[in-house]
Design a protein around this motif. Structure first.
Motif, mmCIF file in Angstrom:
data_model
loop_
_atom_site.group_PDB
_atom_site.id
_atom_site.type_symbol
_atom_site.label_atom_id
_atom_site.label_comp_id
_atom_site.label_asym_id
_atom_site.label_seq_id
_atom_site.Cartn_x
_atom_site.Cartn_y
_atom_site.Cartn_z
ATOM 1 N N ALA A 80 0.836 -1.205 0.000
ATOM 2 C CA ALA A 80 0.000 0.000 0.000
ATOM 3 C C ALA A 80 0.869 1.254 0.000
ATOM 4 C CB ALA A 80 -0.939 -0.007 1.203
ATOM 5 N N LYS A 81 1.971 1.212 0.712
ATOM 6 C CA LYS A 81 2.895 2.355 0.756
ATOM 7 C C LYS A 81 3.452 2.645 -0.633
ATOM 8 C CE LYS A 81 5.301 2.902 4.445
ATOM 9 N NZ LYS A 81 6.278 2.818 5.545
ATOM 10 N N ASP A 83 1.674 2.184 -3.287
ATOM 11 C CA ASP A 83 0.462 2.421 -4.069
ATOM 12 C C ASP A 83 0.172 1.286 -5.061
ATOM 13 O OD1 ASP A 83 -1.863 3.897 -4.726
ATOM 14 O OD2 ASP A 83 -0.872 4.708 -6.507
ATOM 15 N N ALA A 86 -4.715 -1.298 -2.218
ATOM 16 C CA ALA A 86 -5.452 -0.437 -1.281
ATOM 17 C C ALA A 86 -6.426 -1.306 -0.503
ATOM 18 C CB ALA A 86 -6.203 0.653 -2.037
ATOM 19 N N THR A 102 -4.490 -1.380 -7.042
ATOM 20 C CA THR A 102 -4.678 -0.035 -7.579
ATOM 21 C C THR A 102 -4.389 -0.101 -9.084
ATOM 22 O OG1 THR A 102 -2.356 0.503 -7.236
ATOM 23 C CG2 THR A 102 -3.896 1.019 -5.406
#
Length: 149
Positions: A80-81, A83, A86, A102
């Motif tokens: 998630a960091k 991207d 999510a 994503t």
């Protein structure tokens, strides 16, 4: 040989050692591409599962990629960091959260996976045709017998 008197247990140990060595050899063959992409095998497993299965809960992901829920939380946090994934609240059950790719994550895994698949194919090229089908059946049977479904 292994200090075990039971011939079946000794045969199982021999097969297990060979299985682990083969697994490590295949993993080593696929590692350079993953390292270059900044991924671990577990992170790749999450991205691949989401690509081929669609959004999944963390619980379903941990079962799918055979990692602990605690480790999976860390893996998802790192993805998630970057991207690549999510967390999205499930509309049907607000207590449930799904992990989704994503747009950047989908583009990333779609570009990486064909090469990774080719690396696996190359690593396993010593076993082909009917032997590969037999190996597939035997490993499935082993997984079921060992308690994995």
């Amino acid at each position: 040989m292994f200090g075990v008197e039971d011939a079946a247990t000794e045969a199982a140990i021999r097969a297990y050692v060979k299985l682990m060595r083969a697994s490590h050899a295949v993993s080593a063959r696929t590692a350079p591409r993953l390292i270059a992409a900044g991924l671990t095998h577990t992170q790749l497993g999450v991205l691949e599962a989401l690509l081929h299965r669609g959004p999944l809960t963390q619980r379903d992901l941990s079962r799918k990629i055979l990692t602990s829920p605690g480790n999976l939380t860390d893996v998802i946090d790192k993805l998630a960091k970057r991207d690549l994934v999510a967390r999205v609240a499930c509309k049907e059950d607000r207590r449930s959260v799904r992990v989704v790719l994503t747009e950047a994550g989908r583009a990333f895994i779609e570009s990486l996976f064909p090469g990774h698949a080719a690396d696996i194919g190359a690593a396993m090229s010593g076993v082909t045709g009917e032997d590969l089908a037999t190996l597939d059946r035997l490993l499935r049977r082993l997984g079921i017998a060992a308690g994995d479904d």
